[in-house]
Scaffold this active site. Structure first.
Site, PDB file in Angstrom:
ATOM      1  N   CYS A 167      -2.015  -2.318   7.634  1.00 18.73           N
ATOM      2  CA  CYS A 167      -1.931  -3.243   6.505  1.00 18.73           C
ATOM      3  C   CYS A 167      -0.639  -4.074   6.510  1.00 18.73           C
ATOM      4  CB  CYS A 167      -2.104  -2.484   5.198  1.00 18.73           C
ATOM      5  SG  CYS A 167      -3.791  -1.816   5.050  1.00 18.73           S
ATOM      6  N   ASP A 176       0.788  -1.242   0.000  1.00 21.82           N
ATOM      7  CA  ASP A 176       0.000   0.000   0.000  1.00 21.82           C
ATOM      8  C   ASP A 176       0.819   1.291   0.000  1.00 21.82           C
ATOM      9  OD1 ASP A 176      -1.836  -2.016   0.340  1.00 21.82           O
ATOM     10  OD2 ASP A 176      -2.955  -1.034   1.931  1.00 21.82           O
ATOM     11  N   LYS A 226      -7.141  -4.806  -3.239  1.00 21.86           N
ATOM     12  CA  LYS A 226      -7.992  -5.327  -2.157  1.00 21.86           C
ATOM     13  C   LYS A 226      -8.925  -4.227  -1.684  1.00 21.86           C
ATOM     14  CE  LYS A 226      -4.400  -4.005   1.168  1.00 21.86           C
ATOM     15  NZ  LYS A 226      -5.084  -2.902   1.847  1.00 21.86           N
TER      16      LYS A 226
END
Ligand SMILES: [Zn+2]
Length: 206
Positions: A145, A9, A103
């Site tokens: 994350c 990310d 995602k």
């Protein structure tokens, strides 16, 4: 037996100026690129993940309602599919990335293992097909994350190593707790700049 690098990310919305900015995110993107230039050839596959939420709805309660975000389970709108905020940070050199995972379409998804490739494959299947047994993890955010991806990796039976100098978190205390949790669950953490050579679990030197 193969090794993977997972870049979690590193997106505009998670770096300075973004909707859910994490301090140090832009500099992290540069450090990860520098790391890739030196070490990408040590990996059999390099994966990058992106949070990729729907523009409509609250993505399963992930986007805050009128009461505003609590920054634990509800967040400002971020990483909406197709918007500049959802793109990788421009300092991340994508030429090293072999597999892209997205995602969070309509749901909260902290772990890259909840995502799928452009071809629709689960990340764990990508690793299985390539006989990956070890994954090194870098990216944003340590306490969310990165944490979730590392724990899922451990629980999938992978040898997980999080580079403490190649992650940034939202909160220092929860980031330190996240790294401790990864170690408690059987993963490993350490710095990427220990070489020559980087000490790996079991005494192996890269
Ligand atoms: Zn999200």
């Amino acid at each position: 037996m193969a090794r993977a690098l997972l870049i979690t990310d590193v997106q505009n919305d998670f770096t300075e100026g973004g909707a859910l900015a994490v301090d140090g995110g832009a500099a992290l993107a540069e450090r990860i690129t520098a790391f890739l230039r030196r070490h990408a050839d040590e990996y059999d596959v390099v994966v990058a993940s992106r949070d990729w939420h729907d523009a409509t709805g609250d993505n399963g309660g992930h986007f805050a309602g009128p009461d505003g975000p609590d920054f634990r389970t509800t967040w400002p709108a971020h990483c909406v599919a197709g918007t500049p905020g959802a793109e990788y940070h421009p300092a991340l050199d994508l030429s090293f990335v072999d597999v892209h995972v997205r995602k969070g379409q309509g749901e909260p998804a902290y772990s890259a293992f909840e995502g799928t490739t452009d071809a629709g494959a689960d990340l764990v299947d990508v690793f299985f097909d390539r006989e990956v047994h070890a994954v090194d993890i870098v990216g944003i955010a340590t306490d969310h994350c990165v944490r979730a991806s590392a724990l899922d990796g451990v629980h999938a039976g992978l040898d997980v190593f999080v580079y403490e100098d190649l992650v940034v978190g939202i909160d220092q205390t929860s980031s330190e707790a996240a790294l401790e949790e990864v170690r408690d669950e059987g993963g490993h953490t350490g710095r990427s700049d220990m070489d020559e050579g980087r000490q790996r679990p079991g005494g192996a030197v890269l």
